[in-house]
Design a protein around this motif. Structure first.
Motif, PDB file in Angstrom:
ATOM      1  N   GLY A  20       0.724  -1.239   0.095  1.00  0.00           N
ATOM      2  CA  GLY A  20       0.065  -0.184  -0.128  1.00  0.00           C
ATOM      3  C   GLY A  20       0.913   1.315   0.029  1.00  0.00           C
ATOM      4  O   GLY A  20       1.899   1.354   0.902  1.00  0.00           O
ATOM      5  N   SER A  24       1.018   6.520   4.646  1.00  0.00           N
ATOM      6  CA  SER A  24       1.680   5.744   5.379  1.00  0.00           C
ATOM      7  C   SER A  24       2.512   4.789   4.654  1.00  0.00           C
ATOM      8  O   SER A  24       3.935   4.694   5.127  1.00  0.00           O
ATOM      9  CB  SER A  24       0.639   4.755   6.354  1.00  0.00           C
ATOM     10  N   GLU A  43       1.636  -1.751  -4.831  1.00  0.00           N
ATOM     11  CA  GLU A  43       0.199  -1.001  -4.869  1.00  0.00           C
ATOM     12  C   GLU A  43      -0.829  -1.347  -6.050  1.00  0.00           C
ATOM     13  O   GLU A  43      -0.065  -1.729  -7.004  1.00  0.00           O
ATOM     14  CB  GLU A  43       0.717   0.877  -5.348  1.00  0.00           C
ATOM     15  N   GLN A  44      -1.965  -1.333  -5.709  1.00  0.00           N
ATOM     16  CA  GLN A  44      -2.749  -1.946  -6.653  1.00  0.00           C
ATOM     17  C   GLN A  44      -3.122  -0.942  -7.859  1.00  0.00           C
ATOM     18  O   GLN A  44      -3.678  -1.626  -8.948  1.00  0.00           O
ATOM     19  CB  GLN A  44      -4.120  -2.128  -6.064  1.00  0.00           C
ATOM     20  N   GLY A  50      -2.443   6.545  -2.472  1.00  0.00           N
ATOM     21  CA  GLY A  50      -3.634   6.288  -1.639  1.00  0.00           C
ATOM     22  C   GLY A  50      -4.716   7.143  -1.870  1.00  0.00           C
ATOM     23  O   GLY A  50      -4.908   7.928  -2.776  1.00  0.00           O
ATOM     24  N   ASN A  51      -5.259   7.597  -0.694  1.00  0.00           N
ATOM     25  CA  ASN A  51      -6.448   8.556  -0.603  1.00  0.00           C
ATOM     26  C   ASN A  51      -5.893   9.965  -1.135  1.00  0.00           C
ATOM     27  O   ASN A  51      -6.677  10.629  -1.590  1.00  0.00           O
ATOM     28  CB  ASN A  51      -7.147   8.726   0.915  1.00  0.00           C
ATOM     29  N   VAL A  57      -8.630  13.001  -1.860  1.00  0.00           N
ATOM     30  CA  VAL A  57      -9.087  13.267  -0.637  1.00  0.00           C
ATOM     31  C   VAL A  57      -8.037  14.420  -0.208  1.00  0.00           C
ATOM     32  O   VAL A  57      -6.957  14.443  -0.487  1.00  0.00           O
ATOM     33  CB  VAL A  57      -8.714  12.388   0.642  1.00  0.00           C
ATOM     34  N   PRO A  59      -7.967  18.882   1.885  1.00  0.00           N
ATOM     35  CA  PRO A  59      -6.709  18.911   2.168  1.00  0.00           C
ATOM     36  C   PRO A  59      -6.292  18.057   3.207  1.00  0.00           C
ATOM     37  O   PRO A  59      -6.952  17.373   3.764  1.00  0.00           O
ATOM     38  CB  PRO A  59      -6.585  20.427   2.585  1.00  0.00           C
ATOM     39  N   MET A  61      -5.370  17.312   6.711  1.00  0.00           N
ATOM     40  CA  MET A  61      -5.814  17.952   7.880  1.00  0.00           C
ATOM     41  C   MET A  61      -4.738  18.182   8.870  1.00  0.00           C
ATOM     42  O   MET A  61      -3.795  18.317   8.385  1.00  0.00           O
ATOM     43  CB  MET A  61      -6.841  17.089   8.577  1.00  0.00           C
ATOM     44  N   MET A 142      -2.253  -7.310  -3.200  1.00  0.00           N
ATOM     45  CA  MET A 142      -1.662  -8.201  -2.211  1.00  0.00           C
ATOM     46  C   MET A 142      -2.909  -9.286  -1.847  1.00  0.00           C
ATOM     47  O   MET A 142      -4.099  -8.606  -1.643  1.00  0.00           O
ATOM     48  CB  MET A 142      -1.446  -7.369  -1.189  1.00  0.00           C
ATOM     49  N   SER A 175      -2.138  -1.107   4.064  1.00  0.00           N
ATOM     50  CA  SER A 175      -3.116  -1.334   3.017  1.00  0.00           C
ATOM     51  C   SER A 175      -4.197  -0.464   3.431  1.00  0.00           C
ATOM     52  O   SER A 175      -5.288  -0.423   2.750  1.00  0.00           O
ATOM     53  CB  SER A 175      -3.537  -2.729   2.863  1.00  0.00           C
ATOM     54  N   ASP A 179      -5.033  -5.580   5.451  1.00  0.00           N
ATOM     55  CA  ASP A 179      -5.122  -7.134   4.398  1.00  0.00           C
ATOM     56  C   ASP A 179      -4.228  -8.102   4.768  1.00  0.00           C
ATOM     57  O   ASP A 179      -4.407  -9.251   4.951  1.00  0.00           O
ATOM     58  CB  ASP A 179      -5.038  -6.334   3.039  1.00  0.00           C
ATOM     59  N   ARG A 394      -4.146   3.943   8.734  1.00  0.00           N
ATOM     60  CA  ARG A 394      -5.646   3.770   9.312  1.00  0.00           C
ATOM     61  C   ARG A 394      -5.784   2.105   9.915  1.00  0.00           C
ATOM     62  O   ARG A 394      -6.806   2.250  10.796  1.00  0.00           O
ATOM     63  CB  ARG A 394      -6.372   3.828   7.982  1.00  0.00           C
ATOM     64  N   ARG A 407      -6.665   8.972  12.029  1.00  0.00           N
ATOM     65  CA  ARG A 407      -6.630   8.403  10.787  1.00  0.00           C
ATOM     66  C   ARG A 407      -6.264   9.468   9.648  1.00  0.00           C
ATOM     67  O   ARG A 407      -6.019   8.873   8.550  1.00  0.00           O
ATOM     68  CB  ARG A 407      -8.090   7.638  10.520  1.00  0.00           C
ATOM     69  N   MET A 409      -4.372  12.138   7.139  1.00  0.00           N
ATOM     70  CA  MET A 409      -3.250  12.039   6.492  1.00  0.00           C
ATOM     71  C   MET A 409      -1.880  12.287   7.058  1.00  0.00           C
ATOM     72  O   MET A 409      -0.801  11.559   6.994  1.00  0.00           O
ATOM     73  CB  MET A 409      -3.307  12.636   5.008  1.00  0.00           C
TER      74      MET A 409
HETATM   75  C1  LIG Z   1     -13.967  10.108   2.696  1.00  0.00           C
HETATM   76  C2  LIG Z   1     -12.681  10.520   3.237  1.00  0.00           C
HETATM   77  C3  LIG Z   1     -12.425  11.820   3.359  1.00  0.00           C
HETATM   78  C4  LIG Z   1     -11.009  11.907   4.139  1.00  0.00           C
HETATM   79  N1  LIG Z   1     -10.954  13.259   4.408  1.00  0.00           N
HETATM   80  C5  LIG Z   1      -9.650  13.677   4.967  1.00  0.00           C
HETATM   81  C6  LIG Z   1      -9.277  15.047   4.718  1.00  0.00           C
HETATM   82  O1  LIG Z   1      -9.821  15.828   4.506  1.00  0.00           O
HETATM   83  N2  LIG Z   1      -7.792  15.132   5.266  1.00  0.00           N
HETATM   84  C7  LIG Z   1      -7.086  14.193   5.711  1.00  0.00           C
HETATM   85  O2  LIG Z   1      -6.122  14.560   6.176  1.00  0.00           O
HETATM   86  N3  LIG Z   1      -7.609  12.977   5.763  1.00  0.00           N
HETATM   87  C8  LIG Z   1      -8.712  12.665   5.269  1.00  0.00           C
HETATM   88  N4  LIG Z   1      -9.026  11.315   5.273  1.00  0.00           N
HETATM   89  C9  LIG Z   1      -8.497  10.187   6.001  1.00  0.00           C
HETATM   90  C10 LIG Z   1      -7.231   9.806   5.295  1.00  0.00           C
HETATM   91  O3  LIG Z   1      -7.518   9.956   3.656  1.00  0.00           O
HETATM   92  C11 LIG Z   1      -7.078   8.213   5.316  1.00  0.00           C
HETATM   93  O4  LIG Z   1      -7.177   7.879   6.596  1.00  0.00           O
HETATM   94  C12 LIG Z   1      -5.328   8.158   5.326  1.00  0.00           C
HETATM   95  O5  LIG Z   1      -5.275   8.271   3.808  1.00  0.00           O
HETATM   96  C13 LIG Z   1      -4.929   6.743   5.481  1.00  0.00           C
HETATM   97  O6  LIG Z   1      -3.665   6.451   5.033  1.00  0.00           O
HETATM   98  P1  LIG Z   1      -3.238   5.214   4.783  1.00  0.00           P
HETATM   99  O7  LIG Z   1      -1.894   5.063   4.217  1.00  0.00           O
HETATM  100  O8  LIG Z   1      -3.404   4.249   5.917  1.00  0.00           O
HETATM  101  O9  LIG Z   1      -4.321   4.571   3.571  1.00  0.00           O
HETATM  102  P2  LIG Z   1      -4.848   4.884   2.113  1.00  0.00           P
HETATM  103  O10 LIG Z   1      -4.405   6.404   1.812  1.00  0.00           O
HETATM  104  O11 LIG Z   1      -5.821   4.204   2.038  1.00  0.00           O
HETATM  105  O12 LIG Z   1      -3.615   4.098   1.243  1.00  0.00           O
HETATM  106  C14 LIG Z   1      -3.747   2.601   1.317  1.00  0.00           C
HETATM  107  C15 LIG Z   1      -3.014   2.210  -0.329  1.00  0.00           C
HETATM  108  O13 LIG Z   1      -2.973   0.890  -0.077  1.00  0.00           O
HETATM  109  C16 LIG Z   1      -3.260   0.282  -1.508  1.00  0.00           C
HETATM  110  N5  LIG Z   1      -4.162  -0.641  -0.856  1.00  0.00           N
HETATM  111  C17 LIG Z   1      -4.987  -1.554  -0.353  1.00  0.00           C
HETATM  112  N6  LIG Z   1      -4.848  -2.447  -0.498  1.00  0.00           N
HETATM  113  C18 LIG Z   1      -4.157  -3.057  -1.016  1.00  0.00           C
HETATM  114  C19 LIG Z   1      -3.602  -4.421  -1.434  1.00  0.00           C
HETATM  115  N7  LIG Z   1      -4.369  -5.509  -0.937  1.00  0.00           N
HETATM  116  N8  LIG Z   1      -2.813  -4.587  -2.431  1.00  0.00           N
HETATM  117  C20 LIG Z   1      -2.101  -3.655  -3.037  1.00  0.00           C
HETATM  118  N9  LIG Z   1      -2.207  -2.267  -2.568  1.00  0.00           N
HETATM  119  C21 LIG Z   1      -3.205  -2.051  -1.472  1.00  0.00           C
HETATM  120  C22 LIG Z   1      -4.432   1.373  -1.999  1.00  0.00           C
HETATM  121  O14 LIG Z   1      -4.671   1.444  -3.343  1.00  0.00           O
HETATM  122  C23 LIG Z   1      -3.834   2.627  -1.349  1.00  0.00           C
HETATM  123  O15 LIG Z   1      -3.115   3.139  -2.330  1.00  0.00           O
HETATM  124  C24 LIG Z   1     -10.570  11.108   4.724  1.00  0.00           C
HETATM  125  C25 LIG Z   1     -10.691   9.800   4.441  1.00  0.00           C
HETATM  126  C26 LIG Z   1     -11.859   9.568   3.458  1.00  0.00           C
HETATM  127  C27 LIG Z   1     -12.111   8.088   3.278  1.00  0.00           C
END
Ligand SMILES: Cc1cc2nc3c(=O)[nH]c(=O)nc-3n(C[C@H](O)[C@H](O)[C@H](O)COP(=O)(O)OP(=O)(O)OC[C@H]3O[C@@H](n4cnc5c(N)ncnc54)[C@H](O)[C@@H]3O)c2cc1C
Length: 463
Positions: A20, A24, A43-44, A50-51, A57, A59, A61, A142, A175, A179, A394, A407, A409
């Motif tokens: 992922g 993070s 990365e898928q 990611g988000n 997603v 700005p 925060m 994955m 992820s 996962d 997350r 949670r 960014m």
């Molecule tokens: C609707 C919404 C609004 C939000 N608003 C804000 C905001 O305004 N500001 C803010 O700072 N945060 C916001 N957040 C929170 C924030 O976006 C996430 O909590 C944050 O991006 C988490 O980071 P992460 O790296 O854990 O996961 P993610 O950003 O979700 O990244 C996970 C990555 O892993 C990849 N992945 C997942 N599973 C697999 C797999 N099995 N195989 C290969 N790749 C995989 C995905 O494609 C993705 O690229 C929001 C979230 C959501 C859903």
């Protein structure tokens, strides 16, 4: 090792495998590679972020303390933002405090957010990973974890060419959904304690041709509104012309004049780890986008001529599995600013729960205010039982309420940097991540520009 009935490729082993590439995973991969490790990032999708990029997603925060006075999330996050800023693709959070063009609707009370351009984020994420020497494996999902004697020995990915086993000394599950950990049979929790439900999903979209000045004028005339266009939404609710369970239209001004991000679609009762729910949520949210566009054009000042610019490549999933770690963060920890000897991240964003069920969302009013600065311990990144694995972002260990604060960014970047640095130390030392010397980990994080709070700084100065 699990036996497959069909042949799969076995790739060369790496010290660290990151699944992922969201905030993070990107930070974890860059941090581990800068520690001199061989790192593979899976990365898928066909781009990183990611988000931050794919779910549109933004700005970011706040990366500051709740009072907006101290920047807490530094290190790789700060470098990422400053690089985007140097390319004209972001405004550093120190410049988005009251009085800036990004205050007001941009922040609805929160200061020090980071507006950015998702295309610049894609570019900078890719350049940072490649410059650090990370080996990328895009378009790879994955699908399984390989566990040997209670230790994750790598992961299996599916791609256009079939399937590959990616052996690794330490794996980081970034992820979002945990996962890798779940496939390794690590314990996890799901949903809030009262009824097991999770926060709703939202498909972001962007609109163009908005009259920014008219929106700003409306906002200036309605300082009492906690959510953008709250009274117009209330009226539409009464008239039966607005069916979404939201109090306002959550809008975020972007760097482009006339272009706004919209965080307003809402699909409840869906599980982000279930493909049928994800499909249903995409269909429903994409229908909601069309209804919202009609509502904007008909009812909202400054939006009469607005048009759809784009929808995100994927619906955004706020909450799924929370992997049980050697420590589980609680809301009380964040409210009391509990001190952790193994602190690896400090943050100040408050609890932000989009109610899983309430029609009155997005915020629950009965949540206590979190401390100005709170600590997140390393134990929340270490799965309680499975070895060879760290979680970041997350899916770390915490309650539904605590995760709703950490949670966002900026903390995800900091947690990823901590996980990647710890993974490097474990791989180099031939030890389990749970046995990493936390003092040494903290020292490396500080040397790499992270900030771990005043309390730790005081404790260190007394050593
Ligand atoms: C609707 C919404 C609004 C939000 N608003 C804000 C905001 O305004 N500001 C803010 O700072 N945060 C916001 N957040 C929170 C924030 O976006 C996430 O909590 C944050 O991006 C988490 O980071 P992460 O790296 O854990 O996961 P993610 O950003 O979700 O990244 C996970 C990555 O892993 C990849 N992945 C997942 N599973 C697999 C797999 N099995 N195989 C290969 N790749 C995989 C995905 O494609 C993705 O690229 C929001 C979230 C959501 C859903």
């Amino acid at each position: 090792m699990r036996t497959y009935t069909r042949e799969i490729d076995v790739e060369s082993p790496t010290d660290v495998l990151v699944i992922g590439s969201g905030p993070s995973g990107l930070a974890a991969a860059v941090a581990a590679a800068r520690e001199g490790m061989t790192v593979r990032l899976v990365e898928q999708y066909g781009y990183l972020g990611g988000n931050l990029t794919g779910a549109l997603v933004g700005p970011c925060m706040t990366s500051f303390s709740l009072d907006g006075k101290t920047q807490l999330i530094r290190g790789i996050f700060d470098e990422f933002v400053r690089t985007m800023e140097s390319l004209g693709g972001a405004v550093h959070p120190s410049h988005t405090v009251g009085g800036s063009p990004f205050a007001g609707f941009m922040t609805y009370g929160h200061e020090a957010v980071t507006p950015f351009d998702p295309e610049v984020a894609k570019r900078v994420a890719l350049e940072m990973a490649l410059d650090a020497g990370v080996e990328l494996m895009l378009h790879s999902m994955m699908v399984d974890s390989v566990v040997e004697n209670g230790r994750v020995a790598g992961a299996v990915v599916a791609h256009k060419g079939g399937m590959s086993f990616l052996p690794a000394t330490v794996t980081v599950d970034a992820s979002g959904d945990g996962d890798v950990a779940a496939r390794a049979r690590a314990e996890f929790r799901y949903g809030r304690e009262s009824d097991g439900t999770v926060q709703p999903m939202t498909l972001f979209f962007r609109v163009r041709d908005v009259d920014d000045e008219a929106v700003a004028a409306y906002q200036a005339e309605h300082p009492e509104e906690r959510f953008p266009f709250e009274s117009l939404v209330e009226k539409a609710h009464r008239d039966g012309t607005y069916s979404l369970p939201r109090r306002g239209v959550q809008l975020f001004k972007t760097l482009e004049p006339g272009v706004w991000r919209v965080n307003t679609t809402r699909v409840t009762g869906v599980d982000g780890t279930d493909v049928h729910d994800l499909t249903r949520a995409e269909v429903e949210a994409r229908r909601q986008v069309l209804d919202l566009l009609d509502f904007f054009r008909a009812e909202l000042p400054g939006m009469g001529s607005s048009r759809l610019l784009d929808t995100a490549a994927t619906i955004g999933v706020r909450e799924t599995r929370r992997i049980v770690g050697t420590y589980e963060i609680t809301l009380d920890d964040l409210v009391q600013a509990r001190a952790f000897e193994d602190v690896v991240t400090v943050a100040g964003y408050p609890v932000d729960i989009h109610s899983p069920t309430s029609k009155d969302g997005p915020f629950d009013d009965d949540i206590p205010t979190t401390a100005n600065v709170y600590e997140i311990p390393y134990g929340a990144l270490v799965p309680a039982e499975v070895d060879g694995l760290l979680v970041a972002g997350r899916c770390i260990s915490g309650t539904h309420e605590a995760l709703a604060a950490i949670r966002v960014m900026p903390p995800a970047f900091a947690l990823g940097q901590a996980a990647g640095t710890a993974a490097a130390q474990a791989a180099r030392g031939g030890i389990a991540p749970r046995d990493v010397d936390v003092r040494a980990l903290q020292e490396r994080l500080l040397e790499a520009g992270a900030y771990l709070g005043e309390r730790l700084a005081r404790d260190r100065s007394m050593l």
